[in-house]
Design a protein around this motif. Structure first.
Motif, mmCIF file in Angstrom:
data_model
loop_
_atom_site.group_PDB
_atom_site.id
_atom_site.type_symbol
_atom_site.label_atom_id
_atom_site.label_comp_id
_atom_site.label_asym_id
_atom_site.label_seq_id
_atom_site.Cartn_x
_atom_site.Cartn_y
_atom_site.Cartn_z
ATOM 1 N N GLU A 181 0.841 -1.195 0.000
ATOM 2 C CA GLU A 181 0.000 0.000 0.000
ATOM 3 C C GLU A 181 0.873 1.241 0.000
ATOM 4 O O GLU A 181 1.901 1.302 0.690
ATOM 5 N N LEU A 182 0.469 2.240 -0.761
ATOM 6 C CA LEU A 182 1.242 3.465 -0.920
ATOM 7 C C LEU A 182 0.342 4.666 -0.652
ATOM 8 O O LEU A 182 -0.717 4.792 -1.263
ATOM 9 N N ARG A 183 0.750 5.526 0.255
ATOM 10 C CA ARG A 183 -0.051 6.725 0.527
ATOM 11 C C ARG A 183 0.861 7.886 0.898
ATOM 12 O O ARG A 183 1.811 7.733 1.658
ATOM 13 N N GLN A 184 0.547 9.054 0.341
ATOM 14 C CA GLN A 184 1.374 10.230 0.578
ATOM 15 C C GLN A 184 1.182 10.731 2.011
ATOM 16 O O GLN A 184 0.082 10.670 2.578
ATOM 17 N N VAL A 198 7.226 12.669 1.044
ATOM 18 C CA VAL A 198 7.269 11.394 1.758
ATOM 19 C C VAL A 198 6.011 10.591 1.463
ATOM 20 O O VAL A 198 4.896 11.120 1.477
ATOM 21 N N TRP A 199 6.227 9.297 1.200
ATOM 22 C CA TRP A 199 5.138 8.349 0.995
ATOM 23 C C TRP A 199 5.320 7.202 1.984
ATOM 24 O O TRP A 199 6.440 6.702 2.164
ATOM 25 N N ARG A 200 4.254 6.775 2.601
ATOM 26 C CA ARG A 200 4.331 5.592 3.453
ATOM 27 C C ARG A 200 4.111 4.365 2.579
ATOM 28 O O ARG A 200 3.204 4.328 1.741
ATOM 29 N N LEU A 201 4.952 3.365 2.786
ATOM 30 C CA LEU A 201 4.929 2.154 1.968
ATOM 31 C C LEU A 201 4.647 0.970 2.878
ATOM 32 O O LEU A 201 5.508 0.559 3.670
ATOM 33 N N GLY A 202 3.437 0.439 2.784
ATOM 34 C CA GLY A 202 3.039 -0.604 3.713
ATOM 35 C C GLY A 202 2.992 -0.056 5.129
ATOM 36 O O GLY A 202 2.745 1.131 5.345
ATOM 37 N N GLU A 203 3.237 -0.907 6.115
ATOM 38 C CA GLU A 203 3.200 -0.468 7.507
ATOM 39 C C GLU A 203 4.577 -0.151 8.065
ATOM 40 O O GLU A 203 4.695 0.571 9.057
ATOM 41 N N GLU A 204 5.640 -0.653 7.441
ATOM 42 C CA GLU A 204 6.958 -0.565 8.050
ATOM 43 C C GLU A 204 7.957 0.285 7.274
ATOM 44 O O GLU A 204 9.049 0.543 7.772
ATOM 45 N N LEU A 205 7.606 0.748 6.079
ATOM 46 C CA LEU A 205 8.560 1.454 5.237
ATOM 47 C C LEU A 205 8.029 2.812 4.796
ATOM 48 O O LEU A 205 6.838 3.105 4.911
ATOM 49 N N ALA A 206 8.937 3.639 4.298
ATOM 50 C CA ALA A 206 8.583 4.932 3.722
ATOM 51 C C ALA A 206 9.467 5.183 2.514
ATOM 52 O O ALA A 206 10.577 4.637 2.410
ATOM 53 N N LEU A 256 14.889 7.285 -1.885
ATOM 54 C CA LEU A 256 15.265 6.422 -0.773
ATOM 55 C C LEU A 256 14.067 5.655 -0.225
ATOM 56 O O LEU A 256 12.986 6.228 -0.036
ATOM 57 N N VAL A 257 14.275 4.372 0.036
ATOM 58 C CA VAL A 257 13.339 3.568 0.813
ATOM 59 C C VAL A 257 13.946 3.410 2.201
ATOM 60 O O VAL A 257 15.103 2.994 2.340
ATOM 61 N N THR A 258 13.187 3.756 3.228
ATOM 62 C CA THR A 258 13.692 3.723 4.594
ATOM 63 C C THR A 258 12.629 3.148 5.521
ATOM 64 O O THR A 258 11.481 2.955 5.108
ATOM 65 N N THR A 259 13.000 2.860 6.744
ATOM 66 C CA THR A 259 12.007 2.372 7.697
ATOM 67 C C THR A 259 11.114 3.526 8.149
ATOM 68 O O THR A 259 11.522 4.677 8.177
ATOM 69 N N TRP A 260 9.889 3.194 8.492
ATOM 70 C CA TRP A 260 8.901 4.175 8.953
ATOM 71 C C TRP A 260 9.032 4.359 10.462
ATOM 72 O O TRP A 260 9.248 3.393 11.198
ATOM 73 N N VAL A 261 8.917 5.599 10.928
ATOM 74 C CA VAL A 261 8.974 5.897 12.361
ATOM 75 C C VAL A 261 7.593 6.352 12.804
ATOM 76 O O VAL A 261 7.106 7.399 12.365
ATOM 77 N N ASP A 262 6.970 5.579 13.676
ATOM 78 C CA ASP A 262 5.626 5.914 14.164
ATOM 79 C C ASP A 262 5.666 7.100 15.123
ATOM 80 O O ASP A 262 6.646 7.296 15.848
ATOM 81 N N GLY A 263 4.588 7.852 15.133
ATOM 82 C CA GLY A 263 4.457 8.963 16.065
ATOM 83 C C GLY A 263 3.884 10.185 15.375
ATOM 84 O O GLY A 263 3.802 10.245 14.140
ATOM 85 N N GLU A 264 3.500 11.164 16.168
ATOM 86 C CA GLU A 264 2.950 12.409 15.646
ATOM 87 C C GLU A 264 4.039 13.474 15.659
ATOM 88 O O GLU A 264 4.697 13.678 16.679
ATOM 89 N N PRO A 265 4.277 14.174 14.538
ATOM 90 C CA PRO A 265 5.294 15.227 14.539
ATOM 91 C C PRO A 265 5.019 16.278 15.603
ATOM 92 O O PRO A 265 3.871 16.667 15.845
ATOM 93 N N ALA A 266 6.087 16.750 16.242
ATOM 94 C CA ALA A 266 5.935 17.649 17.386
ATOM 95 C C ALA A 266 5.516 19.062 16.996
ATOM 96 O O ALA A 266 5.186 19.859 17.876
ATOM 97 N N ASP A 267 5.515 19.397 15.709
ATOM 98 C CA ASP A 267 4.958 20.693 15.338
ATOM 99 C C ASP A 267 3.434 20.664 15.384
ATOM 100 O O ASP A 267 2.798 21.717 15.443
#
Length: 278
Positions: free
Chosen positions: A21-24, A33-41, A90-101
């Motif tokens: 699954e791909l979502r901006q 940045v696009w999230r790729l599945g549950e674990e990647l970006a 780049l394909v990288t791991t996804w970091v869960d959380g809400e941005p602090a801004d």
């Protein structure tokens, strides 16, 4: 850059990931940045300097990440330039959380968490570590907005006048501000993202986060936990924080006016940081 383009690049260069699954994702400065599945970006460069920053992350973050006590994005694949898209990505791991801004850090324990993270990061850097023109450098080499009020100007001038960093170059994140860290539901710092400005030099650059990231009154607890900063370093860190706060305010005001590149959520973050400093 739309989903069709990103999906096409995956099919060409990472076919094993192409059906995820791909979502901006809202956010990002040098990269979309696009999230790729549950674990990647996926990070797609959208500024001139973006590809170089991604290649730098791909080179250094896998070495640094294992020793850092917070979750950080770890590069997995580096996409090569092609006729379809003539830049690295780049394909990288996804970091869960809400941005602090969007959800400011509020948990007092985050002062200790940030100090632990920076103690682990601020180690001696290799001779071939990435050098920045405006991070980790002597403050006298930097310009300053001429329209700042006297109290703000004094913090900056004190930092310029303080003794310069005389130790070996340390590893730096280089861009610790609220949009580059994430928090949990209870307002605790939980991850650090966007290492595009990863560089080496004076650690005071990163210590500015004591005022830019943490809640009111948390700076003293942070520096007690960090335990590696002398008075000159703290004075320089305050000046770096003033510069960061003014930059956040500028980008935030542009966002309120609907200007390209503007981000409204940065305005209150910058104002809060400036108020802590003066």
């Amino acid at each position: 850059m739309d989903e069709q383009l990103v999906r096409g690049l995956l099919q060409e260069q990472c076919p094993d990931l192409a059906e995820l699954e791909l979502r901006q994702v809202v956010g990002g400065w040098d990269n979309q940045v696009w999230r790729l599945g549950e674990e990647l970006a996926i990070r797609m460069p959208r500024t001139e300097r973006g590809p170089e920053l991604l290649r730098k992350e791909y080179r250094w973050l896998p070495e640094l990440a294992p020793r850092l006590p917070l979750v950080v994005p770890v590069p997995q694949r580096l996409g090569e330039p092609t006729e379809r898209f003539p830049h690295s990505w780049l394909v990288t791991t996804w970091v869960d959380g809400e941005p602090a801004d969007r959800t400011p850090i509020s948990a007092e324990k985050s002062a200790d968490t940030l100090a632990e993270f920076l103690r682990a990061l601020h180690t001696d850097a290799p001779a071939d570590g990435p050098v920045s023109r405006d991070r980790g450098v002597p403050m006298r080499t930097l310009g300053f907005p001429p329209d700042a009020d006297a109290a703000v100007r004094k913090v900056w001038d004190d930092g310029v006048a303080a003794p310069e960093w005389a130790g070996p170059p340390k590893w730096l994140h280089g861009d610790l501000h609220p949009a580059n860290v994430v928090v949990t539901d209870d307002g605790a710092l939980s991850g650090v993202i966007d290492f595009g400005d990863l560089s080496i030099g004076d650690p005071a650059t990163d210590l500015a986060a004591a005022w830019v990231l943490l809640p009111d009154g948390a700076a003293e607890r942070f520096f007690d936990a960090y335990a590696l900063a002398d008075d000159a370093m703290i004075t320089r860190a305050r000046a770096w924080a003033v510069g960061k706060a003014l930059a956040l305010i500028s980008v935030g005001e542009a966002g309120e006016k609907g200007l390209p590149g503007g981000k409204p959520t940065w305005l209150p973050a910058g104002r809060r940081a400036l108020a802590r400093l003066v």
